[in-house]
Design a protein around this motif. Sequence first.
Motif, PDB file in Angstrom:
ATOM      1  N   UNK A  58      12.537  68.320  33.053  1.00 52.70           N
ATOM      2  CA  UNK A  58      11.625  69.368  32.604  1.00 52.70           C
ATOM      3  C   UNK A  58      11.574  70.510  33.619  1.00 52.70           C
ATOM      4  N   UNK A  59      11.477  70.173  34.890  1.00 48.58           N
ATOM      5  CA  UNK A  59      11.400  71.200  35.924  1.00 48.58           C
ATOM      6  C   UNK A  59      12.708  71.987  36.020  1.00 48.58           C
ATOM      7  N   UNK A  60      13.833  71.306  35.808  1.00 48.66           N
ATOM      8  CA  UNK A  60      15.117  72.004  35.819  1.00 48.66           C
ATOM      9  C   UNK A  60      15.179  73.007  34.670  1.00 48.66           C
ATOM     10  N   UNK A  61      14.677  72.628  33.514  1.00 49.42           N
ATOM     11  CA  UNK A  61      14.601  73.565  32.393  1.00 49.42           C
ATOM     12  C   UNK A  61      13.637  74.711  32.698  1.00 49.42           C
ATOM     13  N   UNK A  62      12.495  74.388  33.299  1.00 46.17           N
ATOM     14  CA  UNK A  62      11.471  75.401  33.594  1.00 46.17           C
ATOM     15  C   UNK A  62      11.968  76.474  34.548  1.00 46.17           C
ATOM     16  N   UNK A  63      12.889  76.126  35.428  1.00 43.58           N
ATOM     17  CA  UNK A  63      13.333  77.092  36.441  1.00 43.58           C
ATOM     18  C   UNK A  63      13.969  78.323  35.794  1.00 43.58           C
ATOM     19  N   UNK A  64      14.457  78.172  34.574  1.00 48.14           N
ATOM     20  CA  UNK A  64      15.107  79.301  33.899  1.00 48.14           C
ATOM     21  C   UNK A  64      14.134  80.434  33.590  1.00 48.14           C
ATOM     22  N   UNK A  65      12.881  80.095  33.297  1.00 40.99           N
ATOM     23  CA  UNK A  65      11.895  81.098  32.919  1.00 40.99           C
ATOM     24  C   UNK A  65      10.834  81.356  33.984  1.00 40.99           C
ATOM     25  N   UNK A  66      10.739  80.487  34.963  1.00 41.91           N
ATOM     26  CA  UNK A  66       9.678  80.578  35.963  1.00 41.91           C
ATOM     27  C   UNK A  66       9.877  81.778  36.887  1.00 41.91           C
ATOM     28  N   UNK A  67       8.777  82.452  37.152  1.00 37.91           N
ATOM     29  CA  UNK A  67       8.799  83.555  38.117  1.00 37.91           C
ATOM     30  C   UNK A  67       8.336  83.102  39.492  1.00 37.91           C
ATOM     31  N   UNK A  68       7.636  81.965  39.526  1.00 32.40           N
ATOM     32  CA  UNK A  68       7.148  81.407  40.787  1.00 32.40           C
ATOM     33  C   UNK A  68       7.423  79.911  40.814  1.00 32.40           C
ATOM     34  N   UNK A  69       7.326  79.340  41.988  1.00 32.60           N
ATOM     35  CA  UNK A  69       7.511  77.898  42.142  1.00 32.60           C
ATOM     36  C   UNK A  69       6.427  77.147  41.366  1.00 32.60           C
ATOM     37  N   UNK A  70       5.203  77.649  41.380  1.00 34.41           N
ATOM     38  CA  UNK A  70       4.118  76.997  40.621  1.00 34.41           C
ATOM     39  C   UNK A  70       4.443  76.950  39.129  1.00 34.41           C
ATOM     40  N   UNK A  71       5.082  77.961  38.613  1.00 38.91           N
ATOM     41  CA  UNK A  71       5.437  77.975  37.192  1.00 38.91           C
ATOM     42  C   UNK A  71       6.498  76.924  36.857  1.00 38.91           C
ATOM     43  N   UNK A  72       7.336  76.586  37.801  1.00 37.21           N
ATOM     44  CA  UNK A  72       8.328  75.536  37.578  1.00 37.21           C
ATOM     45  C   UNK A  72       7.615  74.221  37.278  1.00 37.21           C
ATOM     46  N   UNK A  73       6.557  73.953  38.021  1.00 34.22           N
ATOM     47  CA  UNK A  73       5.866  72.673  37.909  1.00 34.22           C
ATOM     48  C   UNK A  73       4.745  72.681  36.870  1.00 34.22           C
ATOM     49  N   UNK A  74       4.467  73.817  36.266  1.00 41.11           N
ATOM     50  CA  UNK A  74       3.400  73.896  35.267  1.00 41.11           C
ATOM     51  C   UNK A  74       3.760  73.080  34.043  1.00 41.11           C
ATOM     52  N   UNK A  75       2.758  72.463  33.454  1.00 40.90           N
ATOM     53  CA  UNK A  75       2.969  71.728  32.214  1.00 40.90           C
ATOM     54  C   UNK A  75       2.686  72.678  31.058  1.00 40.90           C
ATOM     55  N   UNK A  76       3.590  72.685  30.124  1.00 47.91           N
ATOM     56  CA  UNK A  76       3.454  73.612  29.004  1.00 47.91           C
ATOM     57  C   UNK A  76       2.994  72.910  27.765  1.00 47.91           C
TER      58      UNK A  76
END
Length: 76
Positions: A58-76
């Motif tokens: 999930x975090x690997x997928x999130x890195x594509x859209x995240x602008x910050x490190x916190x956004x990588x780990x955010x639960x959607x």
Amino acid sequence: MAGLTERLLNEGRLEGRQEGRQEGKLDVLLRLLTRRFGPLDAATEQRLQNASVSDLERWTDNILDARTLDEVFATH
């Protein structure tokens, strides 16, 4: 007895493959995060080390859209 030994060996191989996949996912995510956001702090590295395979994916997928490190780990 041979059947038990064979079953245990097969289980060990399967477990080893799963651990190898998890380590590979962790390695890729660590590289991507470091490249995108710079060196990671110890708490973030520990979080990654303790993560499940599904979290790492999930975090690997999130890195594509995240602008910050916190956004990588955010639960959607």
